[in-house]
Scaffold this motif. Structure first.
Motif, mmCIF file in Angstrom:
data_model
loop_
_atom_site.group_PDB
_atom_site.id
_atom_site.type_symbol
_atom_site.label_atom_id
_atom_site.label_comp_id
_atom_site.label_asym_id
_atom_site.label_seq_id
_atom_site.Cartn_x
_atom_site.Cartn_y
_atom_site.Cartn_z
ATOM 1 N N ALA A 173 -13.716 -19.346 -16.177
ATOM 2 C CA ALA A 173 -15.059 -19.910 -16.261
ATOM 3 C C ALA A 173 -15.477 -20.528 -14.932
ATOM 4 O O ALA A 173 -15.587 -21.732 -14.789
ATOM 5 N N GLY A 174 -15.703 -19.694 -13.943
ATOM 6 C CA GLY A 174 -16.144 -20.188 -12.640
ATOM 7 C C GLY A 174 -14.976 -20.693 -11.818
ATOM 8 O O GLY A 174 -14.048 -21.282 -12.342
ATOM 9 N N GLY A 175 -15.027 -20.511 -10.520
ATOM 10 C CA GLY A 175 -13.906 -20.915 -9.682
ATOM 11 C C GLY A 175 -14.273 -21.923 -8.631
ATOM 12 O O GLY A 175 -13.579 -22.035 -7.615
ATOM 13 N N PHE A 176 -15.384 -22.684 -8.831
ATOM 14 C CA PHE A 176 -15.789 -23.582 -7.753
ATOM 15 C C PHE A 176 -14.773 -24.690 -7.528
ATOM 16 O O PHE A 176 -14.599 -25.169 -6.408
ATOM 17 N N GLY A 177 -14.055 -25.110 -8.581
ATOM 18 C CA GLY A 177 -13.039 -26.142 -8.405
ATOM 19 C C GLY A 177 -11.907 -25.665 -7.502
ATOM 20 O O GLY A 177 -11.470 -26.388 -6.603
ATOM 21 N N ARG A 178 -11.483 -24.459 -7.733
ATOM 22 C CA ARG A 178 -10.406 -23.902 -6.907
ATOM 23 C C ARG A 178 -10.862 -23.693 -5.464
ATOM 24 O O ARG A 178 -10.095 -23.903 -4.523
ATOM 25 N N ALA A 179 -12.130 -23.268 -5.322
ATOM 26 C CA ALA A 179 -12.652 -23.042 -3.973
ATOM 27 C C ALA A 179 -12.733 -24.345 -3.178
ATOM 28 O O ALA A 179 -12.361 -24.395 -2.002
ATOM 29 N N VAL A 180 -13.217 -25.409 -3.833
ATOM 30 C CA VAL A 180 -13.309 -26.711 -3.162
ATOM 31 C C VAL A 180 -11.914 -27.228 -2.824
ATOM 32 O O VAL A 180 -11.671 -27.756 -1.730
ATOM 33 N N LEU A 181 -10.993 -27.085 -3.758
ATOM 34 C CA LEU A 181 -9.619 -27.541 -3.531
ATOM 35 C C LEU A 181 -8.984 -26.813 -2.348
ATOM 36 O O LEU A 181 -8.270 -27.427 -1.537
ATOM 37 N N ALA A 182 -9.273 -25.517 -2.238
ATOM 38 C CA ALA A 182 -8.698 -24.737 -1.135
ATOM 39 C C ALA A 182 -9.198 -25.243 0.213
ATOM 40 O O ALA A 182 -8.422 -25.336 1.186
ATOM 41 N N VAL A 183 -10.464 -25.594 0.302
ATOM 42 C CA VAL A 183 -11.018 -26.079 1.573
ATOM 43 C C VAL A 183 -10.472 -27.460 1.906
ATOM 44 O O VAL A 183 -10.064 -27.731 3.044
ATOM 45 N N MET A 184 -10.440 -28.352 0.908
ATOM 46 C CA MET A 184 -10.010 -29.724 1.173
ATOM 47 C C MET A 184 -8.536 -29.814 1.520
ATOM 48 O O MET A 184 -8.094 -30.807 2.129
ATOM 49 N N SER A 185 -7.774 -28.827 1.160
ATOM 50 C CA SER A 185 -6.340 -28.859 1.441
ATOM 51 C C SER A 185 -6.003 -28.330 2.837
ATOM 52 O O SER A 185 -4.828 -28.225 3.193
ATOM 53 N N ARG A 186 -7.024 -28.011 3.618
ATOM 54 C CA ARG A 186 -6.759 -27.462 4.952
ATOM 55 C C ARG A 186 -6.247 -28.525 5.924
ATOM 56 O O ARG A 186 -5.676 -28.219 6.958
ATOM 57 N N GLY A 187 -6.500 -29.782 5.634
ATOM 58 C CA GLY A 187 -6.078 -30.839 6.564
ATOM 59 C C GLY A 187 -7.304 -31.544 7.095
ATOM 60 O O GLY A 187 -8.211 -31.886 6.338
ATOM 61 N N ASP A 188 -7.351 -31.767 8.383
ATOM 62 C CA ASP A 188 -8.492 -32.444 9.002
ATOM 63 C C ASP A 188 -9.737 -31.585 8.836
ATOM 64 O O ASP A 188 -9.852 -30.501 9.423
ATOM 65 N N THR A 244 -13.461 -30.328 9.190
ATOM 66 C CA THR A 244 -14.573 -30.325 10.134
ATOM 67 C C THR A 244 -15.885 -30.367 9.352
ATOM 68 O O THR A 244 -15.917 -30.229 8.121
ATOM 69 N N GLU A 245 -16.973 -30.553 10.097
ATOM 70 C CA GLU A 245 -18.280 -30.560 9.442
ATOM 71 C C GLU A 245 -18.569 -29.207 8.806
ATOM 72 O O GLU A 245 -19.229 -29.130 7.756
ATOM 73 N N ALA A 246 -18.053 -28.142 9.412
ATOM 74 C CA ALA A 246 -18.238 -26.806 8.840
ATOM 75 C C ALA A 246 -17.520 -26.693 7.496
ATOM 76 O O ALA A 246 -18.020 -26.029 6.563
ATOM 77 N N ASP A 247 -16.353 -27.346 7.390
ATOM 78 C CA ASP A 247 -15.627 -27.333 6.111
ATOM 79 C C ASP A 247 -16.438 -28.045 5.020
ATOM 80 O O ASP A 247 -16.517 -27.576 3.885
ATOM 81 N N TRP A 248 -17.033 -29.182 5.380
ATOM 82 C CA TRP A 248 -17.826 -29.916 4.397
ATOM 83 C C TRP A 248 -19.071 -29.123 3.971
ATOM 84 O O TRP A 248 -19.480 -29.155 2.807
ATOM 85 N N GLU A 249 -19.645 -28.421 4.908
ATOM 86 C CA GLU A 249 -20.795 -27.578 4.568
ATOM 87 C C GLU A 249 -20.368 -26.452 3.630
ATOM 88 O O GLU A 249 -21.110 -26.079 2.706
ATOM 89 N N GLU A 250 -19.186 -25.925 3.834
ATOM 90 C CA GLU A 250 -18.680 -24.874 2.949
ATOM 91 C C GLU A 250 -18.477 -25.412 1.535
ATOM 92 O O GLU A 250 -18.800 -24.739 0.544
#
Length: 395
Positions: free
Chosen positions: A96-111, A113-119
């Motif tokens: 039922a939608g994967g936005f939670g997994r997508a957000v988790l994947a970005v936030m787990s990258r480490g530091d 960037t502003e581009a990450d937050w925009e994503e």
């Protein structure tokens, strides 16, 4: 004696003897020569007295009406239990939608960037969360990221799970109001005790009639009795469909045989029948309608008012297609104004839905998502599980 005379005498004697023999044979019932019988007309006596032709023994005459096999009641289906279907559907909510997994994947990258937050923001906006919810969630995530080690996936997942649960709001009462209502003023108690009334509404194509049939199965699985009212009188197929659902689990369906009959009349008859038969719940299916058709929306109000001549309607469930996203919000608002929505049923909440509609519709209407459908199976409808939903988004 003259020989010629002797021959003549012999011929005469033979002729007389032959005639006597012929007529004597007829008087004794002798056979008619074959050449005579072959041309003799057939009479009624000949038919009645004729020996029967050889044929197979006649079968016993089948009495009119259904055969014993057809007359015997069909074996009723046993719907899946509520705990069983919740466990099964919880595992399927992972689609039922994967936005939670997508957000988790970005936030787990480490530091980040502003581009990450925009994503992350783009992901939330395209998941039907809406601008207001997305902005609030982004602010909280940015705050938490400053105090957390974003390289730790477990910590990030915990924060994200907590924030999503706040949005889905597990504290909302998602139970169906199926308590026996107080009879309306003037209701004759001799006509029975009114059943809990549930009105199903929604636009065309959301699976409303199917959901009504599936909800009847949920009630039967929960040990309750029910009657369904086919108040979608504009489509004969809708009443037939509802009847098929009812026959499978032994639920009576009240319908009109006349296409285009007054739907409010059918709803009233169903409500009275439920009271007369002493069942627990009456489910009334209504015709799908566009939210911008004022006359059709007014008709819903009439159906509800007529039902409440017997007893108050405890549940008005709006059936929404989860794949419609933000378009479903306008539908929900108009229906809520017309009949007072008490709960949402989200259908098609599978891999094609974004999932954010769950959060948005609850915030906008202030009413909970009570049931979700994830497939076309007869038992693919279950109570909404907030924690299971969030865990599926982060699976």
């Amino acid at each position: 004696m003259d020989p010629l005379l002797i021959v003549l005498i012999v011929v005469v004697v033979l002729a007389v003897a032959g005639g006597i023999w012929f007529y004597a044979g007829r008087n004794r019932g002798g056979e008619v020569p074959p050449e005579v019988s072959a041309h003799k007309p057939t009479s009624a006596d000949d038919i009645l007295l004729a020996p029967p032709q050889e044929q197979a023994p006649a079968e016993a005459e089948t009495p009119a009406g259904p055969t014993p096999e057809a007359a015997a009641p069909a074996t009723l289906e046993r719907p899946e239990s509520i705990p069983g279907r919740m466990q099964r559907l919880r595992s399927r909510l992972a689609g039922a939608g994967g936005f939670g997994r997508a957000v988790l994947a970005v936030m787990s990258r480490g530091d980040l960037t502003e581009a990450d937050w925009e994503e992350i923001e783009d992901t939330l906006l395209t998941s039907d969360l809406g601008i207001e919810v997305t902005t609030s969630l982004m602010d909280e995530l940015r705050t938490q990221a400053k105090v957390l080690d974003t390289s730790d996936p477990a910590a990030i997942r915990g924060v994200l799970r907590e924030e999503l649960l706040k949005l889905v709001d597990p504290s909302m009462d998602r139970s169906l109001n199926l308590a026996k209502p107080t009879p309306a003023a003037g209701w004759n108690s001799a006509d029975g005790e009114p059943a809990a009334a549930v009105l199903m509404v929604g636009v065309n194509g959301t699976g409303k009639t199917t959901t009504c049939g599936k909800l009847a199965r949920v009630l039967v699985a929960d040990g309750r009795t029910a009657v369904m009212g086919a108040a979608d009188t504009f489509r004969a197929a809708a009443a037939d469909q509802l009847t098929t659902w009812g026959e499978r689990v032994g639920v009576e369906v009240v319908r009109s045989e006349r296409e285009g009959a007054d739907p409010a009349s059918v709803a009233y008859d169903a409500t009275r029948a439920a009271a007369r038969d002493g069942v627990d719940v009456v489910l009334v299916d209504t015709a799908g309608r566009l939210q911008n058709k004022a006359g059709l929306m007014d008709e819903l109000g009439k159906i509800k008012r007529v039902m409440e001549k017997v007893a108050p309607v405890g549940e008005v469930l709006l059936v929404l297609d989860a794949t419609t996203g933000q378009n479903g919000m306008r539908q929900a608002q108009v229906f809520s104004e017309a009949v007072g929505i008490t709960g949402i049923v989200l259908t098609k909440l599978d891999g094609t839905a974004k999932g954010g509609i769950v959060v948005t519709v609850q915030r906008e209407l202030g009413v909970p998502v009570k049931l979700v459908g994830l497939g076309e199976g007869a038992d693919d409808l279950a109570p909404f599980d907030p924690e299971g939903f969030v865990d599926a988004l982060l699976a």
